[in-house]
Design a protein around this motif. Structure first.
Motif, PDB file in Angstrom:
ATOM      1  N   CYS A 299      12.973 -17.668  -3.047  1.00 29.26           N
ATOM      2  CA  CYS A 299      11.689 -17.764  -3.742  1.00 29.26           C
ATOM      3  C   CYS A 299      10.589 -16.982  -3.029  1.00 29.26           C
ATOM      4  N   ASP A 300       9.590 -16.582  -3.816  1.00 35.41           N
ATOM      5  CA  ASP A 300       8.388 -15.942  -3.286  1.00 35.41           C
ATOM      6  C   ASP A 300       7.241 -16.929  -3.164  1.00 35.41           C
TER       7      ASP A 300
ATOM      8  N   SER B  33       7.764 -19.152   5.840  1.00 37.10           N
ATOM      9  CA  SER B  33       6.486 -18.816   6.459  1.00 37.10           C
ATOM     10  C   SER B  33       5.797 -17.671   5.724  1.00 37.10           C
ATOM     11  N   GLY B  34       4.517 -17.881   5.423  1.00 35.94           N
ATOM     12  CA  GLY B  34       3.727 -16.847   4.762  1.00 35.94           C
ATOM     13  C   GLY B  34       3.830 -16.822   3.251  1.00 35.94           C
ATOM     14  N   LYS B  35       4.602 -17.752   2.668  1.00 40.13           N
ATOM     15  CA  LYS B  35       4.718 -17.815   1.210  1.00 40.13           C
ATOM     16  C   LYS B  35       3.753 -18.869   0.666  1.00 40.13           C
TER      17      LYS B  35
ATOM     18  N   ARG C 159       2.908  -7.419  -3.033  1.00 42.53           N
ATOM     19  CA  ARG C 159       2.365  -6.052  -3.101  1.00 42.53           C
ATOM     20  C   ARG C 159       1.834  -5.615  -1.746  1.00 42.53           C
ATOM     21  N   GLY C 160       1.248  -6.563  -1.005  1.00 40.70           N
ATOM     22  CA  GLY C 160       0.709  -6.245   0.309  1.00 40.70           C
ATOM     23  C   GLY C 160       1.794  -5.911   1.325  1.00 40.70           C
ATOM     24  N   ARG C 161       2.986  -6.488   1.115  1.00 35.31           N
ATOM     25  CA  ARG C 161       4.092  -6.232   2.038  1.00 35.31           C
ATOM     26  C   ARG C 161       4.898  -4.997   1.641  1.00 35.31           C
TER      27      ARG C 161
END
Length: 200
Positions: free
Chosen positions: A69-70, A104-106, A197-199
């Motif tokens: 998952c995102d 982490s970060g999602k 998009r940022g990654r």
């Protein structure tokens, strides 16, 4: 295509109704899809076991669903102002993902349903969000820029979407509750999309 995991437990169907609305909100965001999953009930009987596939509704969640998952949106009915044991049992089994920093970060959020207006909605939402903080997820709720949050006379909190289901779990989802479920799905999906998009 990004994907938001909408993972919930529902005994009488009220939380499941919210999950379906949240999925609709996710899929209103171009480039994002919802993956709907549930968890099996837990039993005090040691010999009890559930079939690998539920008789109806979405499939049972696996750790692979979390890995893929995102973003994640957790849902549970209230059990004494806390998340229900089946969802807690599943979350307690995610330490391997925690060790790897998989989530982490999602972005993440939560939703709940209660029998009564003051049945512990906000504390239940917080109990679902706490383990997600440990996973390093980016928590989001519902800001007061959502007019339905000020208008609601039923469910809906800044900590996440909610529903007052009634003692028999037969109260329909109100217009404001529906609006906030859709908004929560869109919000997490949009955040996940921007992060992807940022990654890139």
């Amino acid at each position: 295509m990004g994907e938001i995991l909408v993972l919930y437990y529902s005994r009488f169907g009220a939380t499941a109704r919210l999950a379906e609305l949240i999925c609709r909100g996710v899929e209103e965001v171009d480039g994002m899809a919802a993956r709907l999953r549930t968890v099996p009930p837990v039993s005090a009987a040691c010999e009890a076991s559930m079939p690998a596939v539920p008789e109806s509704g979405p499939p049972y969640a696996e750790l692979a669903d979390l890995e893929a998952c995102d973003g994640l949106i957790l849902g549970s009915p209230t059990r004494f102002a806390n998340m229900a044991a089946p969802l807690k049992y599943f979350i307690d089994g995610t330490s391997g993902l925690w060790l790897k920093g998989t989530l982490s970060g999602k972005p993440a959020a939560a939703f709940t349903s209660t029998a009564s207006l003051h049945g512990g909605q906000e504390t239940t939402l917080i109990t679902m969000l706490l383990p997600l903080l440990h996973h390093g997820m980016l928590l989001t709720g519902l800001p007061y820029t959502e007019p339905a949050l000020n208008n609601t006379r039923t469910g809906g909190t800044p900590y996440g979407a909610s529903h007052v289901a009634g003692a028999r779990s037969d109260q329909p989802v109100s217009d404001d509750e529906r609006t906030l479920c859709l908004a929560l799905g869109r919000r997490v999906a949009q955040l996940a999309l921007e992060l992807k998009r940022g990654r890139a």
